[in-house]
Design a protein around this motif. Structure first.
Motif, mmCIF file in Angstrom:
data_model
loop_
_atom_site.group_PDB
_atom_site.id
_atom_site.type_symbol
_atom_site.label_atom_id
_atom_site.label_comp_id
_atom_site.label_asym_id
_atom_site.label_seq_id
_atom_site.Cartn_x
_atom_site.Cartn_y
_atom_site.Cartn_z
ATOM 1 N N GLY A 107 1.021 -0.960 -0.276
ATOM 2 C CA GLY A 107 -0.015 -0.141 0.142
ATOM 3 C C GLY A 107 0.909 1.637 -0.071
ATOM 4 O O GLY A 107 0.317 2.698 0.248
ATOM 5 N N GLN A 108 1.853 0.771 0.055
ATOM 6 C CA GLN A 108 3.008 2.072 0.104
ATOM 7 C C GLN A 108 3.509 2.509 -2.071
ATOM 8 O O GLN A 108 3.947 1.634 -1.979
ATOM 9 C CB GLN A 108 3.359 2.320 1.344
ATOM 10 C CG GLN A 108 3.100 2.476 2.584
ATOM 11 C CD GLN A 108 4.061 2.687 3.756
ATOM 12 O OE1 GLN A 108 5.221 3.097 3.914
ATOM 13 N NE2 GLN A 108 3.173 1.989 4.992
ATOM 14 N N GLY A 109 4.321 3.367 -1.462
ATOM 15 C CA GLY A 109 5.608 3.642 -2.228
ATOM 16 C C GLY A 109 6.986 3.113 -1.961
ATOM 17 O O GLY A 109 6.582 3.032 -0.767
ATOM 18 N N PRO A 110 7.883 2.242 -2.825
ATOM 19 C CA PRO A 110 9.459 2.201 -2.516
ATOM 20 C C PRO A 110 9.609 3.358 -1.769
ATOM 21 O O PRO A 110 9.936 4.626 -1.744
ATOM 22 C CB PRO A 110 10.015 1.889 -3.807
ATOM 23 C CG PRO A 110 9.204 1.270 -4.404
ATOM 24 C CD PRO A 110 7.622 2.240 -4.481
ATOM 25 N N LYS A 111 10.449 2.820 -0.563
ATOM 26 C CA LYS A 111 11.505 3.499 -0.007
ATOM 27 C C LYS A 111 13.050 3.170 -0.022
ATOM 28 O O LYS A 111 12.889 2.348 0.486
ATOM 29 C CB LYS A 111 11.183 3.575 1.493
ATOM 30 C CG LYS A 111 11.596 4.452 2.658
ATOM 31 C CD LYS A 111 10.913 4.098 4.255
ATOM 32 C CE LYS A 111 11.860 3.117 4.612
ATOM 33 N NZ LYS A 111 11.775 3.198 6.410
ATOM 34 N N TYR A 167 6.098 6.212 -12.906
ATOM 35 C CA TYR A 167 6.117 4.477 -13.109
ATOM 36 C C TYR A 167 5.364 3.334 -13.223
ATOM 37 O O TYR A 167 4.657 4.365 -12.029
ATOM 38 C CB TYR A 167 7.239 4.522 -12.443
ATOM 39 C CG TYR A 167 9.168 3.833 -11.967
ATOM 40 C CD1 TYR A 167 9.489 5.523 -12.153
ATOM 41 C CD2 TYR A 167 9.425 3.484 -12.178
ATOM 42 C CE1 TYR A 167 10.742 5.871 -12.093
ATOM 43 C CE2 TYR A 167 11.395 3.749 -13.146
ATOM 44 C CZ TYR A 167 11.428 4.571 -12.127
ATOM 45 O OH TYR A 167 12.662 5.280 -12.535
ATOM 46 N N GLN A 181 3.810 0.012 -11.920
ATOM 47 C CA GLN A 181 4.213 -1.439 -11.583
ATOM 48 C C GLN A 181 2.747 -2.764 -11.678
ATOM 49 O O GLN A 181 2.118 -2.120 -10.849
ATOM 50 C CB GLN A 181 4.216 -1.489 -9.749
ATOM 51 C CG GLN A 181 4.737 -2.197 -9.325
ATOM 52 C CD GLN A 181 5.075 -2.116 -7.780
ATOM 53 O OE1 GLN A 181 4.517 -1.354 -7.290
ATOM 54 N NE2 GLN A 181 6.276 -2.719 -7.456
ATOM 55 N N PHE A 209 3.484 5.263 -10.031
ATOM 56 C CA PHE A 209 4.031 5.993 -9.231
ATOM 57 C C PHE A 209 4.899 7.049 -9.745
ATOM 58 O O PHE A 209 4.498 6.751 -10.833
ATOM 59 C CB PHE A 209 5.027 4.884 -7.940
ATOM 60 C CG PHE A 209 4.441 4.401 -7.658
ATOM 61 C CD1 PHE A 209 4.385 2.586 -7.579
ATOM 62 C CD2 PHE A 209 3.822 3.335 -6.370
ATOM 63 C CE1 PHE A 209 3.728 1.698 -7.143
ATOM 64 C CE2 PHE A 209 3.206 3.318 -5.234
ATOM 65 C CZ PHE A 209 3.698 1.739 -5.635
ATOM 66 N N PHE A 269 8.951 8.154 -3.765
ATOM 67 C CA PHE A 269 7.955 7.637 -4.295
ATOM 68 C C PHE A 269 6.792 8.455 -3.555
ATOM 69 O O PHE A 269 6.865 8.418 -2.496
ATOM 70 C CB PHE A 269 7.605 6.488 -4.359
ATOM 71 C CG PHE A 269 8.811 6.024 -5.872
ATOM 72 C CD1 PHE A 269 10.066 5.685 -5.301
ATOM 73 C CD2 PHE A 269 8.519 5.220 -6.448
ATOM 74 C CE1 PHE A 269 11.064 4.963 -5.699
ATOM 75 C CE2 PHE A 269 9.159 4.477 -8.159
ATOM 76 C CZ PHE A 269 10.704 4.544 -7.847
ATOM 77 N N GLY A 270 5.666 8.146 -4.415
ATOM 78 C CA GLY A 270 4.623 8.282 -4.067
ATOM 79 C C GLY A 270 3.862 7.723 -3.486
ATOM 80 O O GLY A 270 4.237 6.148 -3.917
ATOM 81 N N THR A 271 2.399 7.789 -3.264
ATOM 82 C CA THR A 271 1.955 6.586 -2.325
ATOM 83 C C THR A 271 1.108 5.364 -3.312
ATOM 84 O O THR A 271 0.712 4.138 -3.514
ATOM 85 C CB THR A 271 0.805 6.756 -1.525
ATOM 86 O OG1 THR A 271 0.760 8.085 -1.721
ATOM 87 C CG2 THR A 271 1.266 6.576 0.007
#
Lengths: 113, 115
Positions: free
Chosen positions: A40-44, B37, B39, B91, B105-107
């Motif tokens: 549910g999140q973007g990569p970090k 991007y 995914q 993203f 990145f955003g969520t």
């Protein structure tokens, strides 16, 4: 040209166990990144290597995570001991001369029970 | 530190229609890169389009185009003639210029293309 390779694709472990992930970047790419993507999140970003030196590891939980890139090619990311909150997809990426263009591997999905 | 915000968790579009995904960001830098991007469920992150902040002209890649509003710090993605294969998480991401800068990145926005 071959893409970024990662293994394993899936891993299930119990909490407090250890685990290691492997990444082989695109040939000739000097920069390698490890990202953590929680559901549910973007990569970090966890850690960034330039050749075999660390550029940025400010977001790496160093009490349990470690990474190395021997000889400036392959890289290994290790977690010891794992916690439930480490369940995530671990993405490896690499970039070459055009540093702004990152190429991602298929990721490793880790489940910690 | 820079931040990236995507306010649309999910969107749906019919095949052959056009859809726009929104993204805002915050930075004090004047030069940087912005990316979209894709995914798919297979998890392989694929670059869709890139925009350099110093360029006023909006980037375009086939059916994909962006609306870059630097003053408003807005960077939206338009997908024209949507196809079933466009179904994926999208993203928005930011990086500084210079050699090998990390992506922020955003969520993400989950896009579903329907028949």
């Amino acid at each position: 040209e071959a893409g970024v390779a990662q293994s394993p694709r899936y891993k299930i472990i119990e909490k407090r166990q250890s685990v290691a992930f492997w990444c082989n970047p695109i040939s000739g790419h000097a920069t390698l990144y490890w990202y953590q993507q929680i559901l549910g999140q973007g990569p970090k970003l966890l850690i960034q290597f330039q050749n075999n030196g660390v550029v940025d590891d400010s977001q790496l939980p160093k009490d349990r995570f470690s990474a190395e890139r021997l000889k400036g090619v392959d890289s290994t990311l290790k977690i010891q001991p794992a916690k439930l909150e480490d369940s995530a997809v671990y993405l490896c990426a690499s970039s070459g001369r055009l540093g702004y263009e990152q190429y991602f591997g298929p990721g490793t999905r880790l489940t910690v029970t | 530190a820079q931040t990236v915000t995507q306010s649309q968790p999910e969107m749906s579009v019919q095949e052959a229609e056009t859809v726009t995904l929104s993204c805002t960001y915050d930075t004090s830098e004047s030069n940087y890169y912005l990316f979209w991007y894709k995914q798919p469920p297979s998890r392989q992150m694929i670059l869709v389009i890139r925009q350099e902040a110093y360029k006023q002209q909006n980037a375009t890649e086939n059916r994909f185009s962006v609306n870059f509003q630097k003053a408003a710090k807005s960077f939206s993605l338009k997908i024209s003639d949507s196809q079933l294969g466009d179904t994926a998480m999208y993203f928005c991401a930011f990086s500084y210029t210079g050699t090998a800068s990390k992506l922020t990145f955003g969520t993400g926005t989950r896009l579903q293309v329907t028949l």
